[in-house]
Design a protein around this motif. Structure first.
Motif, PDB file in Angstrom:
ATOM      1  N   GLU A  91      -7.556 -19.363 -34.605  1.00 39.54           N
ATOM      2  CA  GLU A  91      -6.518 -20.137 -34.931  1.00 39.54           C
ATOM      3  C   GLU A  91      -5.232 -20.004 -34.227  1.00 39.54           C
ATOM      4  O   GLU A  91      -4.693 -21.014 -33.712  1.00 39.54           O
ATOM      5  CB  GLU A  91      -6.236 -20.100 -36.673  1.00 39.54           C
ATOM      6  N   ARG A  92      -4.940 -18.851 -34.185  1.00 43.13           N
ATOM      7  CA  ARG A  92      -3.589 -18.651 -33.468  1.00 43.13           C
ATOM      8  C   ARG A  92      -3.740 -19.099 -31.882  1.00 43.13           C
ATOM      9  O   ARG A  92      -2.930 -19.653 -31.197  1.00 43.13           O
ATOM     10  CB  ARG A  92      -2.964 -17.310 -33.417  1.00 43.13           C
ATOM     11  N   ALA A  93      -5.103 -18.870 -31.203  1.00 41.46           N
ATOM     12  CA  ALA A  93      -5.276 -19.113 -30.022  1.00 41.46           C
ATOM     13  C   ALA A  93      -5.198 -20.590 -29.775  1.00 41.46           C
ATOM     14  O   ALA A  93      -4.929 -21.061 -28.959  1.00 41.46           O
ATOM     15  CB  ALA A  93      -6.533 -18.605 -29.382  1.00 41.46           C
ATOM     16  N   THR A  94      -6.099 -21.246 -30.872  1.00 40.90           N
ATOM     17  CA  THR A  94      -5.871 -22.817 -30.651  1.00 40.90           C
ATOM     18  C   THR A  94      -4.586 -23.255 -30.704  1.00 40.90           C
ATOM     19  O   THR A  94      -4.118 -24.195 -30.214  1.00 40.90           O
ATOM     20  CB  THR A  94      -6.733 -23.194 -31.575  1.00 40.90           C
ATOM     21  N   ALA A  95      -3.887 -22.972 -31.711  1.00 41.28           N
ATOM     22  CA  ALA A  95      -2.402 -23.496 -31.868  1.00 41.28           C
ATOM     23  C   ALA A  95      -1.346 -23.280 -30.664  1.00 41.28           C
ATOM     24  O   ALA A  95      -0.650 -23.977 -30.464  1.00 41.28           O
ATOM     25  CB  ALA A  95      -1.716 -22.583 -33.159  1.00 41.28           C
ATOM     26  N   ARG A  96      -1.571 -21.920 -30.047  1.00 47.25           N
ATOM     27  CA  ARG A  96      -0.888 -21.641 -28.636  1.00 47.25           C
ATOM     28  C   ARG A  96      -1.388 -22.467 -27.660  1.00 47.25           C
ATOM     29  O   ARG A  96      -0.229 -22.911 -27.108  1.00 47.25           O
ATOM     30  CB  ARG A  96      -1.224 -20.352 -28.339  1.00 47.25           C
ATOM     31  N   ALA A  97      -2.405 -22.949 -27.582  1.00 48.94           N
ATOM     32  CA  ALA A  97      -3.013 -23.950 -26.422  1.00 48.94           C
ATOM     33  C   ALA A  97      -2.365 -25.184 -26.889  1.00 48.94           C
ATOM     34  O   ALA A  97      -2.106 -25.945 -26.052  1.00 48.94           O
ATOM     35  CB  ALA A  97      -4.500 -23.756 -26.649  1.00 48.94           C
ATOM     36  N   ASP A  98      -2.377 -25.618 -28.198  1.00 52.59           N
ATOM     37  CA  ASP A  98      -1.945 -26.863 -28.585  1.00 52.59           C
ATOM     38  C   ASP A  98      -0.637 -27.015 -28.256  1.00 52.59           C
ATOM     39  O   ASP A  98      -0.227 -28.114 -27.590  1.00 52.59           O
ATOM     40  CB  ASP A  98      -2.317 -26.928 -30.372  1.00 52.59           C
ATOM     41  N   VAL A  99       0.177 -25.987 -28.486  1.00 48.70           N
ATOM     42  CA  VAL A  99       1.724 -26.538 -28.308  1.00 48.70           C
ATOM     43  C   VAL A  99       1.866 -26.657 -26.751  1.00 48.70           C
ATOM     44  O   VAL A  99       2.817 -26.984 -26.213  1.00 48.70           O
ATOM     45  CB  VAL A  99       2.730 -25.429 -28.953  1.00 48.70           C
ATOM     46  N   ALA A 100       1.397 -25.655 -25.827  1.00 54.40           N
ATOM     47  CA  ALA A 100       1.192 -25.367 -24.590  1.00 54.40           C
ATOM     48  C   ALA A 100       1.034 -26.942 -24.017  1.00 54.40           C
ATOM     49  O   ALA A 100       1.786 -27.463 -23.050  1.00 54.40           O
ATOM     50  CB  ALA A 100       0.438 -24.376 -23.965  1.00 54.40           C
ATOM     51  N   CYS A 101       0.055 -27.610 -24.425  1.00 51.88           N
ATOM     52  CA  CYS A 101      -0.380 -28.710 -24.159  1.00 51.88           C
ATOM     53  C   CYS A 101       0.565 -29.856 -24.455  1.00 51.88           C
ATOM     54  O   CYS A 101       0.697 -30.828 -23.743  1.00 51.88           O
ATOM     55  CB  CYS A 101      -1.889 -28.936 -24.526  1.00 51.88           C
ATOM     56  N   GLN A 102       0.943 -29.644 -25.629  1.00 49.31           N
ATOM     57  CA  GLN A 102       2.140 -30.677 -25.888  1.00 49.31           C
ATOM     58  C   GLN A 102       3.582 -30.699 -25.115  1.00 49.31           C
ATOM     59  O   GLN A 102       3.682 -31.701 -24.692  1.00 49.31           O
ATOM     60  CB  GLN A 102       2.689 -30.463 -27.439  1.00 49.31           C
ATOM     61  N   LYS A 103       3.582 -29.540 -24.760  1.00 51.03           N
ATOM     62  CA  LYS A 103       4.721 -29.263 -23.760  1.00 51.03           C
ATOM     63  C   LYS A 103       4.385 -29.967 -22.298  1.00 51.03           C
ATOM     64  O   LYS A 103       5.289 -30.679 -21.772  1.00 51.03           O
ATOM     65  CB  LYS A 103       5.172 -27.786 -23.482  1.00 51.03           C
TER      66      LYS A 103
END
Length: 289
Positions: free
Chosen positions: A227-239
């Motif tokens: 979950e944390r890995a997905t969320a980190r990728a998520d916010v990186a892609c948002q940026k």
């Protein structure tokens, strides 16, 4: 929210919209004395419709003033009424946190799970819960048999007289409309495609941020490594996609148009809210709070 909390809270309370994610949901948790701050972008995000509904902090102002008046009423009945403990200003989440998806500061540590409530919020929640255990005669004196009577009714009459509570139907309706309309604009759709491509490159297949954050995989007691890995990728892609910046600009434009089209309803709601808040602040000022 517990039954007594629902009875005592004024109708200033905002509808927490599922489509925007909970921006201020109070939940049972272990205190988190060192919770990370939200990202600067999330903390500074303001939308035009925000002016027409009460913030969580403003709701608490009304609750606190009402509580003081209830304490006086209960004292006249020779009953004790403990007022709610205050919430530290820094412990109140900004109004649009997670409106467009996960927040960067939370994702690293908590994934898509809500961060634990800070101590001052936990204390207030516990005080609400303690009211459930009050003796029956105390609850009747406080709320009456209907849940809207007793000292609660007396306090509200003293606070605002016959001033009608704010009607946030227009705000709730329009903020959902603005979010969904902005989601379909060409610029937001383009940013979402960029986000999706970024996530796919990182090995995640989600059509948009809400699909990632709302996945049933994350319905666990604690955030998992995945979950944390997905969320980190998520916010990186948002940026990378400048998603929040693009989406907020599109929604701001749409909200301004909706405000013009619904100015009468919105201004009336704001006027009522302002009258309730002004009355509450007078009570608190007299009390020295």
């Amino acid at each position: 929210m517990s039954p007594s909390r629902a009875r005592a809270t004024t109708t200033l309370a905002l509808l927490l919209l599922a489509t925007t994610a909970c921006t201020a949901a109070e939940h049972e948790s272990t205190p988190a004395p060192h919770s990370p701050p939200v990202s600067r972008q999330a903390g500074q995000l303001r939308l035009p419709l925000d002016a027409y509904a009460a913030t969580v902090a403003e709701n608490r102002v009304v609750e606190d003033a009402q509580d003081i008046l209830m304490r006086r009423c209960m004292k006249d009945l020779d009953m004790e009424w403990k007022t709610l403990p205050s919430v530290d200003a820094q412990d109140t989440e900004p109004p649009n946190l997670r409106r467009y998806g996960a927040d960067e500061s939370e994702a690293v540590r908590y994934g898509y799970h809500p961060r634990p409530d800070p101590p001052s919020v936990v204390r207030r929640n516990r005080a609400w819960d303690e009211r459930e255990a009050l003796p029956a005669e105390v609850q009747r004196a406080a709320y009456g048999t209907s849940g809207r009577g007793g000292c609660l009714k007396t306090a509200r009459n003293q606070l605002v007289g016959d001033t009608a509570p704010p009607d946030y139907h227009a705000f709730n309706q329009l903020t959902v409309t603005a979010l969904e309309t902005s989601r379909r604009t060409p610029e937001v759709r383009g940013a979402l495609r960029t986000w999706h491509a970024c996530m796919a490159k990182a090995g995640f297949d989600y059509p948009e941020p809400f699909a990632a954050s709302d996945s049933e995989r994350w319905e666990t007691a604690e955030p998992t490594a995945a979950e944390r890995a997905t969320a980190r990728a998520d916010v990186a892609c948002q940026k990378s996609a400048k998603l929040v910046t693009v989406w907020a600009a599109a929604e701001t434009r749409i909200q301004r148009r909706l405000i013009q089209q619904n100015s009468g309803r919105l201004h009336e709601a704001k006027a009522r809210k302002d009258r309730w808040l002004a009355a509450a602040r007078r009570v608190l000022n007299r009390e020295g709070g």
